[in-house]
Design an enzyme around this catalytic site. Sequence first.
Site, short mmCIF file in Angstrom:
data_model
loop_
_atom_site.label_atom_id
_atom_site.label_comp_id
_atom_site.label_asym_id
_atom_site.label_seq_id
_atom_site.Cartn_x
_atom_site.Cartn_y
_atom_site.Cartn_z
N CYS B 129 27.60 -28.17 12.62
CA CYS B 129 28.21 -28.82 13.79
C CYS B 129 28.76 -30.22 13.47
O CYS B 129 29.90 -30.53 13.82
CB CYS B 129 27.20 -28.89 14.93
SG CYS B 129 25.52 -29.32 14.44
N HIS B 242 27.75 -34.41 19.75
CA HIS B 242 27.50 -35.22 18.56
C HIS B 242 28.57 -36.30 18.45
O HIS B 242 29.72 -36.08 18.81
CB HIS B 242 27.59 -34.36 17.29
CG HIS B 242 26.42 -33.47 17.04
ND1 HIS B 242 25.33 -33.38 17.86
CD2 HIS B 242 26.17 -32.62 16.00
CE1 HIS B 242 24.47 -32.51 17.35
NE2 HIS B 242 24.95 -32.04 16.22
#
Lengths: 334, 334
Positions: B129, B242
Amino acid sequence: MKSYNVAILGATGAVGQEMLKVLEEYNIPVNRLLPLASARSAGGTVKFHGEDVTIQEATEDSFAGMDFVLGAVKNGMSRKFAPAIVKSGAVYIDNSSAFRLDPEVPLVVPEINGEDAFTNKGIISNPNCSSIITLMAVAGIARLSPIKSMVACTYQAVSGAGQAGLMELENQMKALTAGEKAVCSTFPTQIALNVIPHIGDELDNGYTDEEMKMQNEGRRILHLPELKVTCTCVRVPVMRSHSIAVTVRTERPVSVQEANEAIRSYPGCRLIEDYEGRNYPTPLDTSNQDLVWVGRVRRDLTDDNALTLWCCGDQIRKGAASNAVQILKRMIES
Amino acid sequence: MKSYNVAILGATGAVGQEMLKVLEEYNIPVNRLLPLASARSAGGTVKFHGEDVTIQEATEDSFAGMDFVLGAVKNGMSRKFAPAIVKSGAVYIDNSSAFRLDPEVPLVVPEINGEDAFTNKGIISNPNCSSIITLMAVAGIARLSPIKSMVACTYQAVSGAGQAGLMELENQMKALTAGEKAVCSTFPTQIALNVIPHIGDELDNGYTDEEMKMQNEGRRILHLPELKVTCTCVRVPVMRSHSIAVTVRTERPVSVQEANEAIRSYPGCRLIEDYEGRNYPTPLDTSNQDLVWVGRVRRDLTDDNALTLWCCGDQIRKGAASNAVQILKRMIES
């Protein structure tokens, strides 16, 4: 034993309150404590060694007879009162950034450049909180080989924005947990369950003034006038300890083992090798104490002359109040 | 129009659930949807285009007749089922890290190296990710001049640890707000009001396996086999996006203006110049959508050939589920 008259300018804020605590904890021999604040707070009291001391309104006449003034006010207030403090003959230890780059004003982290304090002409500046914590972590490495540059990313606690920052995070946590909307006033957007990659005012080069402090102040504190620092300052939803991930490029390669040894033996630092089963500190671990905790020292993978590490320290204490009181302590001990 | 039989291996987790949503949103022509999970979840249902679909227990016989299997399980399960999936003739798009460094398995971010998907021998890996989000942000710059190295610091959401991570942060917030102690089980220490600078297992070089992914996967995705990346992976108390602060060193200097132009025009990226009065994204801004938002592009102060920037993206979506479905989409469109 000699004792001293000490004023705290801005005694009701997060840093001012902590200065009172640290003066007590360090057993600084205080003859008279004078808490100064705005007219709004005057008449209230603070506790010092168990006694109530009345807060007085700060005016230019407040400083007569003081030996030291610990400043915990913003730049404007600091600039306003500094001339009166100096004129009174007190030494002004200022936590604002007003005088930090003035070549006549020493900028001091006692463990790193404590001797600079003695060149003062009435004002000593206390550095920026992230700068203090980062520089403490790398100062041992700098003794092994001069630091050429650093790339630092901060994870800064809300206490950097004072009581208002602490309250805002607490209130947003309560609101979100109750299914309500978070109210923002101190920070530009929600800080609970979020991070904000922008602290301070943006300059022409795209960096914020907060981000430039690590280079500007690092040069003076480490006595490395050519030091280059790229910094990204990020606010995170943490109460009172700052963390910094930093890549340090030195003139010659320094091994991880050498660096760890230097950090372990550096006064004011704690090398974390096994703390509750972890080899790194977190901001919660380092709250309410004065050491800068360092861990995860490893060889940088992009540059043979660089190391990468992680450090945490209490923003209100070593990042502000404790460092200021440590400067005062150094002055009276000599 | 041709339609496809699509299985989701691990349909009940945070990523598996999101894959269902993204398949719907993207109007992928699905003939038969087969949600697979452990025996514990079998017999339950998931909603797909308004209909209840029964979850089946994943076995090696589950994949007959499938065209695609989207994997949202951990490495062990992925390794266990991959041979049966390949044998069934389906293409396995795997979100685990089990095959990401296998030279026979393409590792794909469709906007960057979508064409690599067509070299697959039955398995395509979906990257990490943080790698996806960072590489999306810098891929436009890499087109202007090859990237030599990067220094990245992550601010990773708890969703990277799946539903358990999301629940743990929510429960800790509730406990702390109620004045109770936070309970830790998924993360090694408290994550609410804290940050944790250690994700994954630590290797001999002092980096975690999570931190090495950006270099290892970046080399394959950007087709830069010499790329060097120093990464510090930090968990922050954010739900599902994120963020990464990254310094990018290129072969030749790239100006801020050139870089901004490249990011603005890069598919899947959004350059933030003025979003609600800010010139940067925060993780909350980028949740529940697929674009990677980039801001604060500025000249690095330690290296004339480097730029420093900030990016955010939804970990469950572009960091996992959406990227996997985009790979599937690319396969069926060609």
